[in-house]
Design an enzyme around this catalytic site. Structure first.
Site, PDB file in Angstrom:
ATOM      1  N   HIS A 175     -16.846 -15.778 -11.887  1.00  0.00           N
ATOM      2  CA  HIS A 175     -16.532 -15.784 -13.103  1.00  0.00           C
ATOM      3  C   HIS A 175     -14.903 -15.438 -13.583  1.00  0.00           C
ATOM      4  CE1 HIS A 175     -18.271 -15.236 -17.290  1.00  0.00           C
ATOM      5  NE2 HIS A 175     -17.631 -14.528 -17.537  1.00  0.00           N
TER       6      HIS A 175
ATOM      7  N   ARG B 135     -13.356 -18.347 -14.412  1.00  0.00           N
ATOM      8  CA  ARG B 135     -13.416 -18.624 -15.944  1.00  0.00           C
ATOM      9  C   ARG B 135     -12.709 -17.854 -16.581  1.00  0.00           C
ATOM     10  NH1 ARG B 135     -17.579 -20.672 -19.613  1.00  0.00           N
ATOM     11  NH2 ARG B 135     -18.058 -19.144 -21.295  1.00  0.00           N
TER      12      ARG B 135
ATOM     13  N   HIS C  22     -18.728 -20.418 -26.157  1.00  0.00           N
ATOM     14  CA  HIS C  22     -19.195 -18.855 -26.696  1.00  0.00           C
ATOM     15  C   HIS C  22     -20.012 -19.216 -27.958  1.00  0.00           C
ATOM     16  CE1 HIS C  22     -15.865 -16.824 -24.007  1.00  0.00           C
ATOM     17  NE2 HIS C  22     -17.203 -16.851 -23.242  1.00  0.00           N
TER      18      HIS C  22
ATOM     19  N   TYR D 212     -10.719 -12.371 -23.592  1.00  0.00           N
ATOM     20  CA  TYR D 212      -9.736 -12.753 -22.581  1.00  0.00           C
ATOM     21  C   TYR D 212      -8.417 -13.253 -23.100  1.00  0.00           C
ATOM     22  CZ  TYR D 212     -14.298 -14.511 -20.471  1.00  0.00           C
ATOM     23  OH  TYR D 212     -15.270 -14.565 -19.695  1.00  0.00           O
TER      24      TYR D 212
END
Length: 360
Positions: free
Chosen positions: A308, A311, A334, A343
């Site tokens: 992850h 990502r 999402h 993020y």
């Protein structure tokens, strides 16, 4: 202060249907008592009735709690929610599905305090309460209860400023991409895998689901057809470097014409010898991401580095280069932009810290 009493255990034998329900293997329940025939079919209908009368009546009487589990399509989510429900029912003392009708808000407050006493992470407690809230919302929709007792139960605050998954810096990402050897089949496959993850922000399950046919031309641009959470499909343009590495890998591996087959496959299989199968998500972490991370000095045990992280790196890098956050949300698959904002670290870049303005 008096403790919240647990529900009295039933006098009849425990019915564990709710707690062990698996929709893929469950047989239609056949309930005792007189069965009713299904409604008459239109005259002249040639379609045979598949369900027996007993099965028809049994399905009509399936508790709404079981319907809720059956409607959770993602197996991973279903297992997590099932564990959360088991946790709550064990704490309160529920043994039969119908006992959910007499649960109150006080039971959930007491459960939340117990979760906090067990020092579970705030995000875990929030998820557990959300799972039970989803169940009780469904019961309300089915008129099985009058209200959702989870409503109004205070949940731990979430960290809305930054995600917990560490992202790589540009130099670390470049080193990781160059780590696999370029002169072996495994090395070429692993380079293509790392590029697919770092340039497109895929989840590891999404990567493992990719088939050769999922490389598709759309309006003259090569795209990845990605099957995300909830069976949602999204199309992501393929980065030039990733496209080159995938092409080189397919040429050496020799399965570029197997459109129905997995895009990324094992290079050896000591147990059965079968190579025409998808990669296991666990092996993507252990044999690709973790292994090459260690080679370039990224220790998974110390830094929390995982699949992850790639990502998170892709999302963070795109936002730092002024990608529209709504586009990044769509790109990552999402459901809510608040997840994408985790993020967005443009306000927390280390190089902008006053630390580097201090000069003695």
């Amino acid at each position: 202060m008096s403790k919240t009493p647990k529900l009295s255990p039933p006098k009849t034998p425990s019915a564990q249907g709710l707690l062990s329900f698996e929709p893929e293997s469950a047989e239609p329940p056949v309930l005792p008592g007189r069965t009713l025939d299904p409604p008459a079919r239109p005259a002249g209908s040639l379609t045979p009735r598949v369900l027996t009368a007993a099965e028809f009546q049994g399905l009509a009487e399936v508790p709404p709690e079981l319907e809720w589990f059956a409607n959770i399509a993602n197996a991973k989510t279903r297992r997590a929610y099932q564990q959360d429900v088991k946790d709550f029912t064990a704490f309160v003392g529920i043994a039969r599905p119908e006992e959910f009708r007499i649960v109150t808000r006080a039971h959930f407050i007491a459960w939340r305090k117990d979760l906090e006493r067990r020092e579970l992470a705030p995000s875990t407690i929030r998820r557990k309460l959300s799972a039970l809230s989803s169940l009780f919302d469904h019961l309300c929709e089915q008129n099985a209860i009058t209200h959702n007792p989870v409503d109004g139960v205070k949940r731990p605050k979430a960290n809305n400023n930054e995600g917990l998954t560490p992202a790589l810096g540009d130099a670390q990402a470049r080193a990781l991409l160059d780590a696999p050897p370029a002169n072996t089949l495994k090395g070429q496959r692993d380079r293509a895998i790392l590029a697919t993850l770092l340039y497109h922000g895929l989840r590891r399950e999404e990567l493992c689901k990719l088939r050769v046919r999922d490389l598709q031309q759309r309006e003259g641009v090569l795209h990845l057809r990605i099957e995300g959470k909830g069976d949602k499909i999204r199309f992501v343009p393929v980065a030039a470097k990733a496209a080159r590495l995938i092409k080189e890998y397919l040429e050496v591996a020799g399965h570029g014409d197997d459109l129905q087959g997995p895009l990324f496959r094992p290079v050896k299989n000591n147990s059965t010898g079968t190579l025409n199968k998808p990669l296991n998500p666990a092996s993507v972490y252990q044999e690709v991401v973790r292994r090459y991370g260690q080679q370039v000095g990224i220790n998974a045990d110390v830094h929390g580095f995982c699949v992850h992280s790639l990502r998170a790196t892709a999302a963070t890098n795109a936002l730092e280069h002024n990608a529209d956050i709504a586009k990044v949300q769509e790109w990552l698959g999402h459901a809510n932009v608040s997840t994408t904002r985790l993020y967005d670290k443009r306000k927390h870049r280390p190089e902008d810290s006053p630390t580097f303005r201090v000069d003695y």
